[in-house]
Design a protein around this motif. Structure first.
Motif, short mmCIF file in Angstrom:
data_model
loop_
_atom_site.label_atom_id
_atom_site.label_comp_id
_atom_site.label_asym_id
_atom_site.label_seq_id
_atom_site.Cartn_x
_atom_site.Cartn_y
_atom_site.Cartn_z
N GLY A 41 1.02 -0.91 -0.07
CA GLY A 41 0.12 0.08 0.40
C GLY A 41 0.07 1.25 -0.24
N ASP A 42 2.19 0.97 0.64
CA ASP A 42 2.84 2.60 0.69
C ASP A 42 3.59 2.94 -0.79
OD1 ASP A 42 2.99 2.20 3.29
OD2 ASP A 42 5.15 1.53 3.44
N LEU A 43 3.46 3.90 -0.87
CA LEU A 43 4.17 5.08 -2.40
C LEU A 43 5.89 5.05 -1.96
CD1 LEU A 43 1.50 7.54 -2.79
CD2 LEU A 43 1.32 5.66 -4.16
N VAL A 44 5.88 4.47 -3.46
CA VAL A 44 7.64 4.64 -3.48
C VAL A 44 8.43 5.07 -4.67
CG1 VAL A 44 8.00 2.18 -1.92
CG2 VAL A 44 7.73 1.93 -4.37
N TRP A 45 9.90 5.19 -4.63
CA TRP A 45 10.10 5.11 -5.99
C TRP A 45 11.17 3.73 -5.97
CZ3 TRP A 45 9.69 9.61 -8.39
CH2 TRP A 45 8.97 11.03 -7.75
N GLY A 46 10.94 3.50 -7.14
CA GLY A 46 11.31 1.86 -7.18
C GLY A 46 12.62 2.29 -8.65
N LYS A 47 13.61 1.67 -8.33
CA LYS A 47 14.66 2.23 -8.55
C LYS A 47 15.46 0.59 -9.90
CE LYS A 47 18.68 3.63 -10.27
NZ LYS A 47 19.37 3.34 -11.33
N GLY A 69 5.40 4.29 -8.03
CA GLY A 69 5.01 3.37 -7.87
C GLY A 69 4.86 3.45 -6.55
N LYS A 70 3.40 1.66 -6.30
CA LYS A 70 2.85 1.29 -5.11
C LYS A 70 3.40 0.08 -5.25
CE LYS A 70 -2.19 0.84 -3.54
NZ LYS A 70 -3.18 1.47 -3.70
N ILE A 71 3.83 0.00 -3.56
CA ILE A 71 3.90 -1.72 -3.20
C ILE A 71 2.67 -2.55 -3.62
CG2 ILE A 71 4.32 -3.35 -1.71
CD1 ILE A 71 6.33 -0.88 -1.06
N LYS A 99 17.82 -11.60 -1.75
CA LYS A 99 16.88 -10.61 -0.19
C LYS A 99 15.77 -10.36 -0.57
CE LYS A 99 21.53 -8.23 -0.74
NZ LYS A 99 22.84 -6.94 -1.38
N LYS A 100 15.08 -9.65 0.49
CA LYS A 100 13.56 -8.95 0.85
C LYS A 100 13.72 -8.09 -0.51
CE LYS A 100 10.98 -7.17 4.40
NZ LYS A 100 10.10 -6.11 5.62
N CYS A 101 12.31 -8.30 -1.21
CA CYS A 101 12.02 -7.85 -2.06
C CYS A 101 10.96 -7.26 -1.76
CB CYS A 101 13.15 -8.42 -3.36
SG CYS A 101 12.37 -9.45 -3.68
N PHE A 102 9.80 -6.09 -2.69
CA PHE A 102 8.05 -6.22 -2.57
C PHE A 102 8.20 -6.11 -4.25
CE2 PHE A 102 9.93 -4.35 1.12
CZ PHE A 102 8.32 -4.23 2.42
N PHE A 103 7.12 -6.49 -4.71
CA PHE A 103 6.01 -6.35 -5.51
C PHE A 103 5.53 -5.21 -5.90
CE2 PHE A 103 3.20 -7.25 -9.35
CZ PHE A 103 4.31 -8.24 -9.59
N VAL A 104 6.25 -4.21 -7.37
CA VAL A 104 6.08 -2.44 -7.05
C VAL A 104 4.89 -2.84 -8.69
CG1 VAL A 104 6.70 -0.07 -7.45
CG2 VAL A 104 7.60 -1.91 -6.03
N PHE A 132 3.29 4.01 -12.01
CA PHE A 132 2.39 4.82 -12.42
C PHE A 132 2.70 5.24 -13.82
CE2 PHE A 132 1.41 4.82 -7.35
CZ PHE A 132 0.37 5.22 -7.64
N GLY A 133 1.60 5.33 -14.26
CA GLY A 133 2.24 5.76 -15.60
C GLY A 133 2.59 5.37 -16.63
N THR A 134 2.97 3.70 -16.07
CA THR A 134 2.90 2.50 -16.74
C THR A 134 1.97 1.41 -17.52
OG1 THR A 134 4.41 1.36 -16.11
CG2 THR A 134 5.00 3.39 -17.00
N GLU A 135 2.55 0.10 -17.60
CA GLU A 135 2.10 -1.32 -17.69
C GLU A 135 2.39 -1.57 -16.89
OE1 GLU A 135 -1.29 -1.94 -18.05
OE2 GLU A 135 -1.74 0.28 -19.01
N ASP A 136 4.19 -1.55 -16.24
CA ASP A 136 5.17 -2.35 -15.92
C ASP A 136 4.94 -2.34 -14.50
OD1 ASP A 136 6.27 -1.98 -18.27
OD2 ASP A 136 7.40 -0.49 -17.55
N HIS A 137 5.91 -3.83 -14.01
CA HIS A 137 5.28 -3.66 -12.68
C HIS A 137 6.54 -5.50 -12.61
CE1 HIS A 137 1.97 -5.86 -14.86
NE2 HIS A 137 2.60 -7.28 -14.61
N ALA A 138 6.61 -5.09 -10.91
CA ALA A 138 8.11 -5.63 -11.12
C ALA A 138 8.58 -6.28 -9.68
CB ALA A 138 9.37 -5.12 -12.13
N TRP A 139 10.03 -6.56 -9.05
CA TRP A 139 9.97 -7.74 -8.26
C TRP A 139 11.25 -6.39 -7.98
CZ3 TRP A 139 7.86 -10.07 -4.59
CH2 TRP A 139 6.83 -11.10 -4.75
#
Length: 527
Positions: free
Chosen positions: A9-15, A24-26, A39-44, A47-54
């Motif tokens: 639910g958190d909003l983030v900047w993803g590199k 993006g949003k987790i 390593k620990k990762c989140f699914f993000v 915004f503004g794209t169709e992209d999502h990734a770990w």
């Protein structure tokens, strides 16, 4: 570095690997999508794209504390659209919270009124109990008995104190001392990759490739993302401050240079036919008089010419690249050539203290114009990293394949498959015609099956419309087939399919189709 606690639910900047940070949003991942090991990762979801990734946790930053810094370094239109999408999301979230707050106040007021009415009713009841018993009038007494035990009514349940809101959590977070962790990528050339779309509901096989997402995970555990929607990523490119040179403004080179300029790179151009440079000069490029001058004036020089002979002449000929090379100068060969040629060029460049990278591109004129090429690189790994913003501007993804020669080999294999496939399509179309079958129906059937692709659709339409305007020259695909066959011979590997296709293209060349699109191989079957 201070610890930053993140959750769904958190909003983030993803590199994303070598790409700039993106908002993006987790979110919760699809049920059948496995989480990468390590390593620990989140699914993000971006915004503004169709992209999502770990994305690994060290490549994530809270959105609000870093918003101003990110906006300062990213000026692209697509990036701003993504930020606007975040603000719209927050606006709606605040609206929902305000509505919930208002509802809670109304419920609280209603509850207070009910208590007042209840107290009044109890007082009347006590008064009535001391008076003479009498039959109640019809409708006189409301049911004032206590509510039955059990689940509370819906409105009371919803008015209970909620947990801290998503917006509140997104506004908070410890961020001092937060730094992006650099990707320490080992020299491991084996990639594990998969299409994320495979874990979702299958769509049409003709779905544009620009809507698909590839995630590449190296065996080292380092994960990076390649966004198929290149324009979404390219919109936020921070161009390198290095001076870029470009030699060769043919079908592919023209589109590449246009995208480099569009994304803010400083570019100097040269072409054998000088008139081709005029359009790019108008767009802000500088003109180089010779290849040697371009190399001497620029930090990194790219070249994209027609064949091995042209590539060698550009480097070794009069006023050529080699004359401008000195220690620290960088040269990137993007032409499709054989492994021996690219190895020779690498040796002469590095012998003068230069740095060398081969980076042939897979695609067409249209994909070049759209910035959607696939780049195959090999050679100097640090130079590959230095070219990051350039590769982002010209392509949708890039692969680093190790030592010099590997990219040339892979490129020839890919084009061998493309050329053979096109010859087979042409053969099928002509056979359909001479046996009395509809070519249009043939194409429709292919487009609904497993062979469906953008390439198949475009090339068949070229044939049906008789439009052979070059998107990829027929003479160039025949050259690539010839080189692939020679490469197979050098390792004693048979290439009978490619050899047969090569003969068809040679016939098409004899019919004066060299400067038409590769789909003009069709004419070799009807003459």
């Amino acid at each position: 570095m201070a610890t930053v606690h993140l959750r769904i639910g958190d909003l983030v900047w993803g590199k994303l690997g070598r790409y700039p940070p993106w908002p993006g949003k987790i979110v919760s991942p699809p049920k059948d999508l496995k989480k990468p090991s390590g390593k620990k990762c989140f699914f993000v979801k971006f915004f503004g794209t169709e992209d999502h990734a770990w994305i690994k946790v060290e490549q994530l930053k809270p959105y609000h504390p870093h918003k101003e810094d990110m906006i300062k370094i990213n000026k692209g239109k697509r990036f701003q659209q993504a930020v606007d999408a975040v603000e719209e999301f927050l606006k709606k979230a605040r609206g929902r919270e305000q509505a919930a707050h208002n509802s809670a106040e109304e419920n609280s007021k209603s509850s207070s009124d009910d208590k007042t009415k209840s107290s009044s009713a109890e007082a009347r009841g006590r008064k009535n109990s001391t008076s003479t018993l009498k039959s109640p009038q019809a409708g006189e007494g409301d049911d004032l008995s206590p509510r039955k035990r059990g689940r509370p009514p819906k409105d009371e349940k919803e008015s209970s104190d909620p947990e801290p809101s998503t917006v509140q959590r997104m506004m908070s977070g410890t961020v001092s001392g937060f730094k992006w962790q650099s990707n320490q990528v080992k020299e491991d050339l084996h990639f594990h990759h998969f299409l994320l779309s495979q874990s979702e509901k299958p769509g049409s096989s003709l779905e544009p490739i620009s809507k698909r997402l590839k995630i590449f995970e190296e065996d080292t555990g380092s994960t990076s993302i390649q966004a198929a929607d290149s324009t979404a990523v390219n919109g936020s490119i921070t161009p390198t401050d290095k001076r870029i040179g470009f030699l060769g403004l043919g079908l592919m080179g023209s589109g590449i240079v246009a995208n480099l300029l569009k994304m803010g790179h400083i570019v100097m151009v040269w072409n054998r036919t000088a008139e081709k440079c005029d359009l790019f000069i108008q767009e802000g490029a500088k003109l180089g008089r010779t290849p040697a001058e371009v190399v001497s004036m620029c930090d990194v020089t790219f070249s994209c010419v027609s064949d091995p002979e042209a590539a060698k002449d550009l480097v070794l000929g009069p006023s050529g690249v080699l004359q401008g090379i000195r220690p620290g100068k960088c040269y990137v060969e993007m032409s499709t050539v054989d492994p021996d040629t690219v190895t020779e060029l690498s040796q002469v460049i590095t012998s003068r203290g230069g740095r060398f990278l081969e980076a042939p591109v897979s695609g067409s004129q249209q994909l070049s114009n759209d910035g959607m090429l696939v780049i195959l690189a090999a050679g100097d790994r640090s130079l590959y990293e230095d070219c990051s913003s350039c590769f982002q501007a010209m392509g949708k993804t890039s692969f680093f394949l190790g030592e010099v020669g590997n990219a040339a080999k892979m490129m020839l294999i890919l084009n061998m498959v493309h050329g053979s496939f096109m010859a087979t399509i042409a053969e099928g179309l002509t056979l359909a015609q001479v046996t009395g079958q509809s070519q249009t129906t043939f194409l429709d059937i292919l487009s609904q099956g497993q062979m469906a692709s953008t390439f198949l659709d475009q090339k068949c339409q070229n044939v049906l419309q008789g439009n052979f305007k070059p998107d990829y020259y027929l003479k160039h695909i025949q050259k690539d087939l010839r080189l692939a066959i020679a490469m197979g011979d050098s390792v004693n590997h048979p290439t009978p399919m490619a050899a047969a296709a090569n003969e068809v293209y040679k016939r098409a060349k004899a019919l004066d189709q060299s400067d038409n699109d590769m789909s003009a191989v069709y004419r070799a079957y009807i003459h």
